[in-house]
Scaffold this active site. Structure first.
Site, PDB file in Angstrom:
ATOM      1  N   ASP A  57       8.299 -11.278  -1.568  1.00 54.10           N
ATOM      2  CA  ASP A  57       8.870 -12.310  -2.435  1.00 54.10           C
ATOM      3  C   ASP A  57       7.995 -13.561  -2.433  1.00 54.10           C
ATOM      4  O   ASP A  57       7.787 -14.187  -3.470  1.00 54.10           O
ATOM      5  CB  ASP A  57      10.278 -12.689  -1.966  1.00 54.10           C
ATOM      6  N   ARG A 115       0.822  -1.213   0.000  1.00 52.30           N
ATOM      7  CA  ARG A 115       0.000   0.000   0.000  1.00 52.30           C
ATOM      8  C   ARG A 115       0.856   1.263   0.000  1.00 52.30           C
ATOM      9  O   ARG A 115       0.535   2.250  -0.673  1.00 52.30           O
ATOM     10  CB  ARG A 115      -0.938   0.006   1.208  1.00 52.30           C
ATOM     11  N   LYS A 116       1.955   1.246   0.729  1.00 50.33           N
ATOM     12  CA  LYS A 116       2.827   2.420   0.777  1.00 50.33           C
ATOM     13  C   LYS A 116       3.390   2.724  -0.603  1.00 50.33           C
ATOM     14  O   LYS A 116       3.407   3.885  -1.039  1.00 50.33           O
ATOM     15  CB  LYS A 116       3.961   2.180   1.783  1.00 50.33           C
ATOM     16  N   GLU A 117       3.853   1.681  -1.304  1.00 50.11           N
ATOM     17  CA  GLU A 117       4.384   1.874  -2.651  1.00 50.11           C
ATOM     18  C   GLU A 117       3.296   2.363  -3.604  1.00 50.11           C
ATOM     19  O   GLU A 117       3.534   3.225  -4.453  1.00 50.11           O
ATOM     20  CB  GLU A 117       4.965   0.551  -3.163  1.00 50.11           C
TER      21      GLU A 117
END
Length: 479
Positions: free
Chosen positions: A264, A196-198
């Site tokens: 990942d 969400r931050k990205e």
């Protein structure tokens, strides 16, 4: 939505991206250094793990896939270590080694599971260095169905749009774990998976879910994506696709110990499931389940198929009790993967009585899990006549499933359960009464596989026939 763990050994995935070596030094701290206000760590055990794109490949290998791995490294000891760790795990390493650069390495110093400091050894790769990746990728495309781009901003994916276009032109799905604030670099990908931050660093802060969906849908259109998967930490994940309603999945994490490498794992499981032909919703749900497992582990980690199956069963209402044969075989495989001893018995169990309960309790004590195979109504009629069964199959199975000793109840329609027993392959096959073990249906295949066949004495003061006779006598009817 039905979720299943696919046969990941069919997944053909190419992972391209920034390769890293994660090192961990563990030690005790008991004093502050006289040289500076820092703790003194007495270094003890050390660990080395593949990180970055290498961890994506390792996650795929842990699922049973045979991934190919492309990336830039130095021509050094750290690159040798990466290959030494990855190759035995089933990863095919195709490193482009550059003598002018070190392999990206992150060293973490920990004490009592607390990270004290991280030291990074790296020098970003230039676009000219990354240009050779496109050639290597082109050589690998015929061997795979899905391409993963794992971007950690170290320079390996400087030509990401060219790589995406090349893979898509050959009909390959492209899954991207993005980095930075320019998602235009991933135009044309099948899906990108920002947290969400990205995501908000690119589209702006989203006040609520409706705004997240609106801005995410606009991003899909602008960058020509098939889908967008936003991971939302404790809020789970949101999958957006063209002309489809949003899919919101709650987090499956029971405890969060370390989020290192969780992205990942999400990318690996998503790509592996897509490569196995799973639809977007099911592949995403499986990735969400895997994320909930991996955050409960320390450092860059992987999840296995048995762990996924166990977590899947734990979240399903039909994990135990009355099951189909197909579901039973999955459950038995999961139990065996955790070293559990499986016991199996069978019967009509028409009118359940104290003798049955005692017999099943004894059978359960011979192992960790108990399967009860139950004759269908037609099978009972063929064995005992048209007046039986008294209770229909679904009622008999429901009562058996309610017993504490019983883990799974499964029906069979044949006159004997031999085929089903051989398909399950129990560690212990149990039958009650005066049977000789070698006369019990399934004896041959169970013993051939190294299992045991046991008999347990019945309580002869209890029987279904006696109960029926007593009822008929009480009604004044001829038994």
């Amino acid at each position: 939505m039905t979720i299943a763990v696919p046969a990941f050994d069919r997944a053909r995935v190419l992972v391209v991206g920034d390769l890293m070596l994660d090192r961990y030094w563990h030690g005790e701290t008991s004093r502050i250094s006289p040289e500076a206000p820092v703790p003194v760590v007495h270094v003890g055990p050390a660990e080395e793990r593949p990180g970055g794109a290498a961890n994506v490949a390792l996650n795929l290998a842990a699922l049973g896939a045979r991934p190919l791995l492309l990336g830039l490294t130095g021509d050094d000891e750290a690159a040798d270590t990466l290959e030494r760790l990855l190759t035995p795990a089933g990863v095919s390493c195709r490193f482009a080694r550059l003598p002018t650069h070190p392999t990206v390495t992150k060293l973490r110093v920990l004490s009592r599971h607390q990270q004290l400091i991280r030291l990074d050894f790296e020098r970003g790769f230039a676009p000219a260095d990354a240009a050779r990746i496109a050639h290597d990728l082109s050589d690998c495309l015929d061997e795979v169905d899905v391409v993963v781009l794992s971007d950690y901003g170290k320079g390996t994916l400087a030509a990401s749009r060219e790589l995406i276009a090349l893979a898509r032109s050959q009909g390959k799905a492209v899954v991207v774990d993005p980095k930075g604030s320019d998602f235009g670099r991933y135009r044309g990908a099948s899906v990108i998976t920002p947290n969400r931050k990205e995501f908000e660093a690119v589209v702006g802060r989203c006040a609520d879910d409706a705004e997240l969906v609106a801005r995410g849908s606009a991003l899909i259109e602008r960058e020509l994506l098939d889908a967008l998967l936003v991971t939302r930490s404790e809020e789970g994940m949101t999958l957006l696709r063209r002309d489809e309603p949003p899919l919101d999945l709650p987090t499956q994490a029971r405890e969060v110990f370390d989020v290192t490498g969780a992205g990942d794992t999400v990318v690996a499981v998503l790509a592996g499931a897509l490569a196995c032909g799973q639809p977007w919703p099911q592949a995403t749900a499986l990735a969400n389940l895997a994320a909930g497992l991996v955050v409960g582990k320390l450092g860059t980690a992987t999840v296995s198929v048995p762990e996924l199956r166990r977590a899947l069963f734990a979240h399903e209402e039909n994990a135990f009790g009355a099951v189909t044969e197909a579901r039973l075989l999955e459950a038995v495989a999961e139990a065996r993967a955790h070293g559990e001893r499986v016991v199996m018995t069978n019967g009509c169990f028409d009118i359940l009585h104290a003798g049955h309960v005692d017999y099943l309790a004894q059978a359960r004590r011979l192992g960790d899990r108990l399967i009860v195979a139950v004759n269908t109504d037609d099978s009972v009629r063929r064995l005992k006549g048209d007046a039986r069964p008294v209770n229909a199959l679904e009622h008999r199975m429901a009562v058996l499933a309610g017993l504490a000793a019983v883990d799974w109840v499964v029906p069979f329609d044949e006159d004997t359960p031999e085929r089903l027993i051989c398909a399950v392959g129990p560690d212990v096959l149990v039958k009650g009464g005066d049977y000789r073990p070698e006369d019990i249906a399934g004896y041959g295949c169970v013993t051939a596989a190294g299992g045991e066949v046991r008999t347990i004495d019945f309580r002869y003061d209890c029987s279904t026939s006696r109960i029926i006779d007593a009822i008929l006598r009480a009604r004044g009817e001829d038994a």
